[in-house]
Enzyme design. Structure first.
Site, short mmCIF file in Angstrom:
data_model
loop_
_atom_site.label_atom_id
_atom_site.label_comp_id
_atom_site.label_asym_id
_atom_site.label_seq_id
_atom_site.Cartn_x
_atom_site.Cartn_y
_atom_site.Cartn_z
N LYS A 127 9.32 2.16 9.16
CA LYS A 127 8.91 3.47 9.04
C LYS A 127 10.04 4.33 10.44
O LYS A 127 9.18 4.69 11.37
CB LYS A 127 8.23 4.74 8.80
N GLY A 140 17.08 9.43 9.57
CA GLY A 140 16.01 8.60 8.75
C GLY A 140 15.87 8.23 9.96
O GLY A 140 14.71 6.52 10.33
N ARG A 204 6.21 3.78 -6.31
CA ARG A 204 5.51 5.14 -6.28
C ARG A 204 5.43 5.46 -7.59
O ARG A 204 6.47 4.48 -8.44
CB ARG A 204 6.15 5.51 -5.02
N ASP A 274 6.46 11.35 -5.70
CA ASP A 274 6.97 10.03 -4.85
C ASP A 274 6.45 9.43 -3.82
O ASP A 274 6.64 8.94 -3.42
CB ASP A 274 8.48 10.00 -3.91
N ASN A 275 5.46 10.07 -3.60
CA ASN A 275 4.04 9.82 -2.34
C ASN A 275 2.68 9.34 -3.09
O ASN A 275 1.54 9.51 -2.73
CB ASN A 275 3.72 11.16 -1.72
P1 AMP Z 1 8.33 12.78 2.64
O1 AMP Z 1 8.38 14.01 2.09
O2 AMP Z 1 8.06 12.40 3.76
O3 AMP Z 1 7.80 12.26 0.94
O4 AMP Z 1 10.29 12.71 1.81
C1 AMP Z 1 10.32 12.98 0.97
C2 AMP Z 1 11.83 11.77 0.95
O5 AMP Z 1 12.44 12.90 2.13
C3 AMP Z 1 12.05 10.97 0.98
O6 AMP Z 1 13.07 9.91 0.02
C4 AMP Z 1 11.89 10.35 2.38
O7 AMP Z 1 12.70 8.95 2.17
C5 AMP Z 1 13.34 11.60 2.25
N1 AMP Z 1 12.76 11.77 4.47
C6 AMP Z 1 12.40 11.71 4.77
N2 AMP Z 1 12.09 12.14 6.60
C7 AMP Z 1 13.30 12.10 6.60
C8 AMP Z 1 14.18 10.88 7.31
N3 AMP Z 1 14.22 12.10 8.48
N4 AMP Z 1 15.75 10.55 7.33
C9 AMP Z 1 15.75 10.72 5.73
N5 AMP Z 1 15.31 10.92 5.14
C10 AMP Z 1 13.97 11.39 5.21
MG MG Z 2 7.21 10.65 1.31
#
Ligand code: AMP
Ligand code: MG
Length: 529
Positions: A127, A140, A204, A274-275
């Site tokens: 990650k 990313g 997920r 998605d989580n």
């Molecule tokens: P999260 O809220 O962390 O579960 O993320 C929601 C979405 O945003 C997921 O598809 C993650 O992969 C994407 N995401 C979160 N942070 C980043 C980042 N820094 N770069 C690229 N994608 C991100």
């Molecule tokens: Mg997530």
């Protein structure tokens, strides 16, 4: 033999499911595919900050082998190994109640599946390993602060007995990542980091939702069949009702997970679909938090401060809402509403039973089957809200309450009073509520007549002494950002045995310090990570 060769890859996910025809990490909509092949970005100077002994054991690799620089390079994504099939998964999701379209692994890159010491497949995932087709406009990457939080919490949850994805390692990349931590126009450079996560599957609810939303029933079916075949041995691969059986299994596992969250005082903070793991694992540690004082309305997530959709006490209802989204996603494979509804119904049933059993254990009761015992559980939660009261300390101290009839009321209640924030300010009425509860509980225990010591041991096995209090993680972060990882190590070690009293570590079994009450990182966290 080099430790690197001990990793035996067997990539069922990428081998069995359709892949994106395009290459490269450019942002795009990926259709008709479960994943995209993508390579981790090379980082300048990877350094190992922390390592989970238990997760390395699970993978059959000695910790000192993982500490070798060649292995650290692998854990930073710098060094592809033969047998790896690096990829990012395609998924969608409902975020804060609204369909958000394609999300996907925007910064997590899976290396592939290895066989663990039990012969089970484990996906290794980095990650913060660089952009993927799902990164949208983001970079990313991940920062040290959020990576420490994910690393420590996933291992802590495991040792508490809560289903969770695992963390093998935490490395810094030697590169800076800019983040606006509170989204208030104050971006600053932070140390970049990568956590190697480990789980049998990172699929997920949203992996199913994306294909249903696009009307891509063929890929949907492939993913569902693959999931049943690889992760749910209790369901026959050719069972005509297998998708309904899958939903029921996921509903039950999710219910079990939520019961455990309520037991230990965990608030996930971003329960978007998605989580939500298809295996009922706690996944994606972002702006999560732990209850210090018991407050069912609390959420640490500042992004959710207005509606508090993901507050502690709303988690059971949200899990159910998320399961409805999964049921909708599976509908095209079933085409009948009733069986899906029936399967969903098992969520509530399982949750209510599980909650009762969990609360009975916390209280040192055999069951909550009588109205009197059920009321005792409700009373306990009401007492916890009578005054600001520390959840962990209250439950842990309950087992030490003296049940002798002859004991003075004010002496009996004393252990519970140590859980109260600002106990000197309690009114007489508030004190009576605590005292009566302690008396009732002791009277009930006398009736049950169990051995005091035995009861204490069994209660202490479900009421942890140590949890990853928000301020503890924050202190570890502040030190690690100065280049000192000692507190990360110390907390990792502490939380390895959360139910055992550990000498010299009483300061971790204490009320949250006052300075941490409103501090950013302790009581307020955003999704920025
Ligand atoms: P999260 O809220 O962390 O579960 O993320 C929601 C979405 O945003 C997921 O598809 C993650 O992969 C994407 N995401 C979160 N942070 C980043 C980042 N820094 N770069 C690229 N994608 C991100
Ligand atoms: Mg997530």
């Amino acid at each position: 033999m080099s430790a690197l060769k001990k990793l035996r890859f067997d990539n069922r996910f990428t081998r069995s499911l359709p892949s994106d025809g395009l290459e490269g990490s450019g942002s795009r909509q990926v259709v008709g595919a479960c994943y995209s092949r993508v390579e981790p970005a090379v980082v300048r100077n990877p350094q190992l900050v922390a390592l989970s002994l238990e997760t390395s054991e699970l993978l059959g690799i000695a910790p000192n082998e993982i500490r070798q620089q060649e292995f650290v390079e692998v854990l930073a994504g710098n060094y592809p190994l033969a047998g790896m099939d690096t990829h990012a998964a395609c998924y969608g999701g409902h975020q804060f109640g609204h369909w958000a379209g394609q999300l996907g692994d925007g910064r997590a890159i899976a290396l592939g599946e290895v066989l663990d010491v039990n012969g089970r497949h484990q996906m290794l995932q980095l990650k913060g390993a660089g952009p993927t087709p799902y990164s949208r406009s983001a970079d990313g990457l991940a920062v040290l602060r959020s990576s420490i939080r994910e690393f420590l919490c996933s291992e802590a949850m495991h040792h508490l007995g809560v289903p969770t994805t695992r963390a093998l390692s935490l490395v810094t990349t030697g590169e800076e990542v800019t983040r606006d931590m509170l989204y208030n126009g104050n971006p600053r450079p932070e140390p970049g980091a990568i956590v190697c996560r480990v789980a049998p599957s990172f699929v997920r609810f949203g992996n199913f939702e994306i294909f249903a939303a696009r009307g891509d029933h063929e890929t949907l079916k492939q993913l569902a069949d693959f999931t049943v075949a690889t992760e749910f041995p209790e369901i026959e691969n050719d069972d005509p009702d297998r998708y309904v059986a899958l939903l029921r299994q996921v509903a039950e596992r999710t219910a079990d997970m939520i019961v455990e969250w309520l037991r230990v005082g965990f608030v996930h903070g971003v329960m978007n679909t998605d989580n939500m793991s298809i295996l009922g694992l706690t996944i994606d540690y972002g702006p999560y938090g732990w209850l210090d004082n018991y407050d069912p309305d609390w959420t640490p997530n500042t992004t959710d401060a207005q509606n508090r959709r993901y507050r502690f006490g709303n988690q059971p209802a949200i899990a159910q809402w998320n399961l409805v989204q999964l049921a909708n996603a599976l509908f095209p494979l079933v085409e009948k509403v009733e069986p899906l509804q029936e399967a969903l119904g098992h969520y509530l049933h399982r949750f209510e039973n599980g909650w009762s059993q969990m609360m009975a254990k916390k209280l040192g009761l055999p069951t909550l089957d009588t109205p009197r015992d059920k009321t005792m559980a409700e009373d306990a939660l009401a007492v916890l809200q009578t005054a600001e009261t520390d959840m962990t300390i209250f439950w842990r101290e309950l087992s030490g309450v003296n049940c002798d009839e002859s004991i003075e009321k004010s002496v009996r209640v004393e252990p519970l009073m140590t859980a109260v924030y600002g106990r000197d300010g309690l009114s007489e009425d508030q004190k009576v509520i605590f005292t009566d509860f302690a008396d009732n509980w002791a009277a009930r225990q006398r009736e049950l007549g169990a051995d005091d010591e035995q009861r204490r041991v069994s209660m202490n096995a479900v009421n942890p002494r140590y949890v990853l209090r928000n301020y503890m993680a924050q202190l570890a972060i502040e030190q690690a950002e100065q280049g000192d990882g000692a507190l990360v190590e110390e907390l990792l070690d502490l939380l390895r045995s959360p139910y055992t009293e550990q000498t010299g570590r009483d300061h971790y079994y204490a009320l949250r310090p006052d300075w941490a009450r409103t501090k950013v990182g302790c009581s307020q966290l955003s999704c920025s990570s």
